[in-house]
Scaffold this motif. Structure first.
Motif, PDB file in Angstrom:
ATOM      1  N   ASN A  31       0.828  -1.186   0.000  1.00  0.00           N
ATOM      2  CA  ASN A  31       0.000   0.000   0.000  1.00  0.00           C
ATOM      3  C   ASN A  31       0.871   1.247   0.000  1.00  0.00           C
ATOM      4  O   ASN A  31       2.080   1.177   0.267  1.00  0.00           O
ATOM      5  CB  ASN A  31      -0.983   0.007   1.191  1.00  0.00           C
ATOM      6  CG  ASN A  31      -0.284   0.062   2.522  1.00  0.00           C
ATOM      7  OD1 ASN A  31       0.433   1.015   2.821  1.00  0.00           O
ATOM      8  ND2 ASN A  31      -0.482  -0.950   3.349  1.00  0.00           N
ATOM      9  N   ASP A  92       4.977   1.009   2.339  1.00  0.00           N
ATOM     10  CA  ASP A  92       5.253  -0.062   3.298  1.00  0.00           C
ATOM     11  C   ASP A  92       6.466  -0.849   2.843  1.00  0.00           C
ATOM     12  O   ASP A  92       6.838  -0.844   1.685  1.00  0.00           O
ATOM     13  CB  ASP A  92       4.054  -0.985   3.440  1.00  0.00           C
ATOM     14  CG  ASP A  92       3.741  -1.711   2.147  1.00  0.00           C
ATOM     15  OD1 ASP A  92       3.262  -2.850   2.219  1.00  0.00           O
ATOM     16  OD2 ASP A  92       3.965  -1.148   1.048  1.00  0.00           O
ATOM     17  N   GLY A  93       7.103  -1.459   3.810  1.00  0.00           N
ATOM     18  CA  GLY A  93       8.288  -2.242   3.484  1.00  0.00           C
ATOM     19  C   GLY A  93       8.383  -3.421   4.413  1.00  0.00           C
ATOM     20  O   GLY A  93       7.416  -3.796   5.068  1.00  0.00           O
ATOM     21  N   ASN A  95       9.314  -5.748   7.601  1.00  0.00           N
ATOM     22  CA  ASN A  95       9.356  -5.610   9.059  1.00  0.00           C
ATOM     23  C   ASN A  95       8.487  -4.483   9.601  1.00  0.00           C
ATOM     24  O   ASN A  95       8.877  -3.799  10.542  1.00  0.00           O
ATOM     25  CB  ASN A  95      10.796  -5.388   9.542  1.00  0.00           C
ATOM     26  CG  ASN A  95      11.684  -6.551   9.188  1.00  0.00           C
ATOM     27  OD1 ASN A  95      11.245  -7.701   9.198  1.00  0.00           O
ATOM     28  ND2 ASN A  95      12.912  -6.260   8.846  1.00  0.00           N
ATOM     29  N   SER A  96       7.311  -4.329   9.030  1.00  0.00           N
ATOM     30  CA  SER A  96       6.341  -3.367   9.585  1.00  0.00           C
ATOM     31  C   SER A  96       6.834  -1.934   9.546  1.00  0.00           C
ATOM     32  O   SER A  96       6.450  -1.134  10.390  1.00  0.00           O
ATOM     33  CB  SER A  96       6.024  -3.732  11.042  1.00  0.00           C
ATOM     34  OG  SER A  96       5.670  -5.074  11.157  1.00  0.00           O
ATOM     35  N   LYS A  97       7.688  -1.603   8.615  1.00  0.00           N
ATOM     36  CA  LYS A  97       8.215  -0.245   8.560  1.00  0.00           C
ATOM     37  C   LYS A  97       7.600   0.563   7.432  1.00  0.00           C
ATOM     38  O   LYS A  97       7.471   0.102   6.314  1.00  0.00           O
ATOM     39  CB  LYS A  97       9.733  -0.314   8.352  1.00  0.00           C
ATOM     40  CG  LYS A  97      10.475  -0.796   9.580  1.00  0.00           C
ATOM     41  CD  LYS A  97      11.877  -1.285   9.309  1.00  0.00           C
ATOM     42  CE  LYS A  97      12.701  -0.437   8.424  1.00  0.00           C
ATOM     43  NZ  LYS A  97      14.108  -0.895   8.397  1.00  0.00           N
ATOM     44  N   LEU A  98       7.239   1.797   7.771  1.00  0.00           N
ATOM     45  CA  LEU A  98       6.842   2.758   6.747  1.00  0.00           C
ATOM     46  C   LEU A  98       8.051   3.583   6.369  1.00  0.00           C
ATOM     47  O   LEU A  98       8.805   4.000   7.245  1.00  0.00           O
ATOM     48  CB  LEU A  98       5.785   3.710   7.297  1.00  0.00           C
ATOM     49  CG  LEU A  98       4.309   3.397   7.142  1.00  0.00           C
ATOM     50  CD1 LEU A  98       3.496   4.596   7.603  1.00  0.00           C
ATOM     51  CD2 LEU A  98       3.963   3.037   5.718  1.00  0.00           C
ATOM     52  N   PHE A 100       9.092   7.067   4.495  1.00  0.00           N
ATOM     53  CA  PHE A 100       8.533   8.328   4.016  1.00  0.00           C
ATOM     54  C   PHE A 100       9.395   8.917   2.922  1.00  0.00           C
ATOM     55  O   PHE A 100      10.628   8.816   2.938  1.00  0.00           O
ATOM     56  CB  PHE A 100       8.437   9.326   5.172  1.00  0.00           C
ATOM     57  CG  PHE A 100       7.379   8.973   6.176  1.00  0.00           C
ATOM     58  CD1 PHE A 100       7.652   8.114   7.232  1.00  0.00           C
ATOM     59  CD2 PHE A 100       6.099   9.500   6.073  1.00  0.00           C
ATOM     60  CE1 PHE A 100       6.687   7.780   8.150  1.00  0.00           C
ATOM     61  CE2 PHE A 100       5.121   9.174   6.996  1.00  0.00           C
ATOM     62  CZ  PHE A 100       5.417   8.304   8.036  1.00  0.00           C
TER      63      PHE A 100
END
Lengths: 110, 113
Positions: A31, A92-93, A95-98, A100
């Motif tokens: 997303n 999104d990437g 390991n649950s990291k956004l 920016f």
């Protein structure tokens, strides 16, 4: 490392005009989100578009996503002085990291 | 209640001081995040807590020490900071650890003298 890159870096428009901001990214995503940040404040979530969606609307906001071009655009219609802010796309990437993008500074002149 | 609160709003500290930043949410979210943001830059992820356990540490120097006492609270303990640590520190939460909508607090503006 930054995934999203917004374009342009700064945008100045007259109140009532439309503002279009673009975001390009490098790797595949689940997303893509857009956030707004008023000067020195926290980020406010605007809209999330999933990889299987092409367009989404929320009030005066319209977001498109082109996964083949790895790009998204945010359109703000009938801009207002209160829309003056920085706008970030976030992807999104692992390991649950956004991650920016660098952000776009929008100035709406009254 | 969709609010994330952070205290204090502003903090000025010397390099020998010990201080703490506090973040609180009552949305029942089980993941909480600390970000650091320098002027005219995007937020940079520092830590992620999932179910009160540290799940991600983005190689942050040990002078920053996070703590999650319970599912609603997140602290960031600061000790022996450097002037380059001056920044806006943002807390965020999500329902579960993942990459859906993050709810951000207003931030703490930290100045290290």
């Amino acid at each position: 490392s930054q995934q999203g890159e917004e374009d342009p870096q700064a945008l100045s428009i007259q109140e009532g005009e439309n503002a279009t901001m673009n975001c390009s990214y490098k790797t595949s995503i689940n997303n893509l989100q857009w956030y707004r940040q008023n000067s020195g404040r926290g980020l406010v979530h605007l809209i999330l578009i999933r990889s299987n969606e092409r367009e989404k609307h929320s009030g005066r906001l319209r977001v498109t996503l082109d996964t083949s071009k790895k790009s998204s655009s945010l359109l703000i219609t009938a801009s207002r002085a209160a829309d003056t802010a920085s706008y970030f796309c976030a992807t999104d990437g692992a390991n649950s990291k956004l991650t920016f993008g660098k952000g776009i500074t929008l100035s709406v002149r009254p | 209640d969709t609010e994330v609160t952070q205290t204090p709003k502003h903090l000025v500290m010397g390099m020998t001081n010990k201080k703490s930043l506090k973040c609180e949410q009552h949305m029942g979210h089980r993941a909480m995040y600390w970000y650091k943001q320098k002027a005219k830059k995007p937020p940079e992820l520092m830590f992620v807590y999932s179910y009160e356990k540290l799940s991600i540490n983005e190689s942050v120097p040990s002078r920053f020490s996070p703590e999650c006492p319970n599912s609603s609270l997140l602290n960031l303990h600061l000790h022996a900071l450097q002037p380059e640590d001056s920044a806006l520190y943002l807390c965020a939460s999500t329902q579960l650890a993942g990459t859906d909508t993050q709810y951000f607090g207003p931030g703490t503006r930290l100045t290290v003298l």
